[in-house]
Design a protein around this motif. Structure first.
Motif, mmCIF file in Angstrom:
data_model
loop_
_atom_site.group_PDB
_atom_site.id
_atom_site.type_symbol
_atom_site.label_atom_id
_atom_site.label_comp_id
_atom_site.label_asym_id
_atom_site.label_seq_id
_atom_site.Cartn_x
_atom_site.Cartn_y
_atom_site.Cartn_z
ATOM 1 N N LYS A 134 -45.931 -87.130 -79.708
ATOM 2 C CA LYS A 134 -47.310 -87.020 -79.064
ATOM 3 C C LYS A 134 -48.729 -86.346 -79.313
ATOM 4 C CE LYS A 134 -46.178 -83.528 -75.472
ATOM 5 N NZ LYS A 134 -46.250 -83.266 -73.839
ATOM 6 N N ASN A 135 -48.233 -85.235 -80.277
ATOM 7 C CA ASN A 135 -49.178 -84.579 -80.723
ATOM 8 C C ASN A 135 -49.637 -84.646 -82.131
ATOM 9 O OD1 ASN A 135 -49.497 -82.821 -78.461
ATOM 10 N ND2 ASN A 135 -47.740 -81.659 -79.121
ATOM 11 N N ASP A 136 -48.779 -85.713 -82.664
ATOM 12 C CA ASP A 136 -49.166 -86.061 -84.147
ATOM 13 C C ASP A 136 -50.496 -86.793 -84.183
ATOM 14 O OD1 ASP A 136 -46.780 -85.136 -85.074
ATOM 15 O OD2 ASP A 136 -45.771 -87.013 -84.989
ATOM 16 N N PRO A 137 -51.356 -86.490 -85.295
ATOM 17 C CA PRO A 137 -52.612 -86.836 -85.420
ATOM 18 C C PRO A 137 -52.729 -88.427 -85.370
ATOM 19 C CG PRO A 137 -52.585 -85.113 -86.868
ATOM 20 C CD PRO A 137 -51.059 -85.326 -86.141
ATOM 21 N N TYR A 139 -50.410 -90.532 -84.261
ATOM 22 C CA TYR A 139 -50.004 -91.203 -82.992
ATOM 23 C C TYR A 139 -50.842 -91.085 -81.819
ATOM 24 C CZ TYR A 139 -46.398 -92.201 -79.431
ATOM 25 O OH TYR A 139 -45.804 -92.737 -78.384
ATOM 26 N N LYS A 140 -51.589 -90.087 -81.920
ATOM 27 C CA LYS A 140 -52.666 -89.801 -80.823
ATOM 28 C C LYS A 140 -53.928 -91.022 -80.601
ATOM 29 C CE LYS A 140 -53.912 -85.643 -80.245
ATOM 30 N NZ LYS A 140 -54.376 -84.096 -80.680
ATOM 31 N N ILE A 141 -54.015 -91.775 -81.994
ATOM 32 C CA ILE A 141 -55.009 -92.721 -81.927
ATOM 33 C C ILE A 141 -54.556 -93.959 -82.065
ATOM 34 C CG2 ILE A 141 -56.868 -90.974 -82.997
ATOM 35 C CD1 ILE A 141 -56.099 -92.365 -85.635
ATOM 36 N N ARG A 142 -53.343 -94.196 -81.923
ATOM 37 C CA ARG A 142 -52.655 -95.420 -82.012
ATOM 38 C C ARG A 142 -53.485 -96.401 -81.074
ATOM 39 N NH1 ARG A 142 -50.117 -92.531 -78.419
ATOM 40 N NH2 ARG A 142 -48.973 -93.410 -76.389
ATOM 41 N N GLN A 156 -64.172 -91.235 -78.541
ATOM 42 C CA GLN A 156 -63.086 -91.818 -79.311
ATOM 43 C C GLN A 156 -63.478 -92.086 -80.700
ATOM 44 O OE1 GLN A 156 -63.213 -95.668 -76.972
ATOM 45 N NE2 GLN A 156 -60.976 -95.283 -76.252
ATOM 46 N N ARG A 159 -62.337 -88.514 -82.098
ATOM 47 C CA ARG A 159 -61.017 -88.376 -81.898
ATOM 48 C C ARG A 159 -60.385 -89.244 -83.439
ATOM 49 N NH1 ARG A 159 -58.409 -90.765 -76.865
ATOM 50 N NH2 ARG A 159 -56.666 -89.966 -78.215
ATOM 51 N N ALA A 163 -58.719 -87.310 -86.617
ATOM 52 C CA ALA A 163 -57.188 -87.598 -87.138
ATOM 53 C C ALA A 163 -57.407 -88.083 -88.541
ATOM 54 C CB ALA A 163 -56.625 -88.851 -86.042
#
Length: 283
Positions: A134-137, A139-142, A156, A159, A163
């Motif tokens: 959840k805190n991986d760059p 993964y957070k923008i998937r 967005q 973000r 990332a």
């Protein structure tokens, strides 16, 4: 047995459908092939109607159904829409040689989006050595990576940029996302000529892309080039009405809590989805 409901079909859609999820021999194959009338009225509106549900999911099933309809029906069909399943395309080529096959726009964009997901997962493994957390760059923008650029809010966009900037190797993900946006742009072009020109650029450039997932997407689209470009020769024909009918069938299957007899199932769905009605008169 009334064949009159097949009269007047000029645009034909096809899709698979699962009618049961249990392994009982008496029920036959779980998959059905559904044919849908997507003919437009003189105002350009589509009134989708289910024409038939037949057991099995293969090019042979579809080809046999088309053959049973006779020469008059086949000669009348001008456009045949489908999802990217080679079996159905082979049946169209064999039985509807004079019709324009059209690869569904939704599924083309879906293929592009899946390619971005594949690049993101690969880069995630290469940079951090594990699946996304959840805190991986990345993964957070998937979810952002599955969106159209025109729909992103300023937050967005920030973000996404943040990332990608977190590691120079993330730039590969950004390029893949931009490629997917180019595929989306094909269907948002101002006119068919512009859309076709964008599509032809994709067919020419994607197969040689250094990103392997995008190159594979390009090769897939190149294999389907005629059906991909068919969208621009048919006023934007698509398989959306077929998907809508499939959704209607799924809804009523759930409401009924299952069926045991396939023929009863077929007749019920034909009644629900308009297949036993005569084609609506032009208005």
């Amino acid at each position: 047995k009334d064949e009159s409901r097949f009269a007047g079909v000029t645009t034909l859609g096809v899709d698979e459908h699962i009618w049961h999820h249990v392994s009982i021999k008496d029920r036959g194959p779980k998959e059905l092939t559904g044919m849908v009338d997507l003919t437009r009225d003189k105002h350009g509106r589509t009134h989708a109607r289910l024409l038939d549900l037949v057991p099995g999911r293969s090019g042979t099933v579809y080809k046999d159904w088309l053959k049973e309809r006779g020469d008059t029906f086949r000669a009348h069909v001008q456009v045949a829409t489908l999802d990217p399943f080679r079996g159905y395309k082979n049946a169209i080529d064999d039985q509807l040689a004079d019709a324009t096959a059209v690869l569904d726009a939704f599924h083309v964009v879906k293929l592009a989006t899946q390619s971005v997901d594949e690049v993101r997962r690969r880069v995630q493994q290469d940079t951090l050595g594990h699946r996304g957390m959840k805190n991986d760059p990345l993964y957070k923008i998937r979810t952002i990576l599955r969106s159209g650029a025109e729909n992103l809010t300023l937050r967005q966009q920030h973000r996404l940029a943040e990332a990608i900037a977190a590691d120079q190797r993330h730039e590969e993900v950004h390029v893949a996302w931009q490629c997917a946006q180019r595929v989306r742009d094909v269907y948002h072009a101002a006119d068919p000529a512009t859309g076709r020109a964008l599509a032809e650029k994709i067919l020419a450039s994607f197969p040689s892309c250094p990103i392997p997932e995008i190159a594979r997407l390009g090769r897939t689209l190149k294999q389907w080039a005629d059906a991909f470009l068919g969208y621009f020769r048919t006023g934007g024909a698509n398989n959306g009405g077929t998907e809508a009918i499939n959704g209607l069938i799924e809804l009523h299957r759930r409401i009924a809590r299952g069926f045991r007899n396939r023929e009863n199932y077929r007749l019920r769905m034909l009644l629900i989805a308009g297949g036993l009605d005569q084609p609506p008169p032009p208005v």
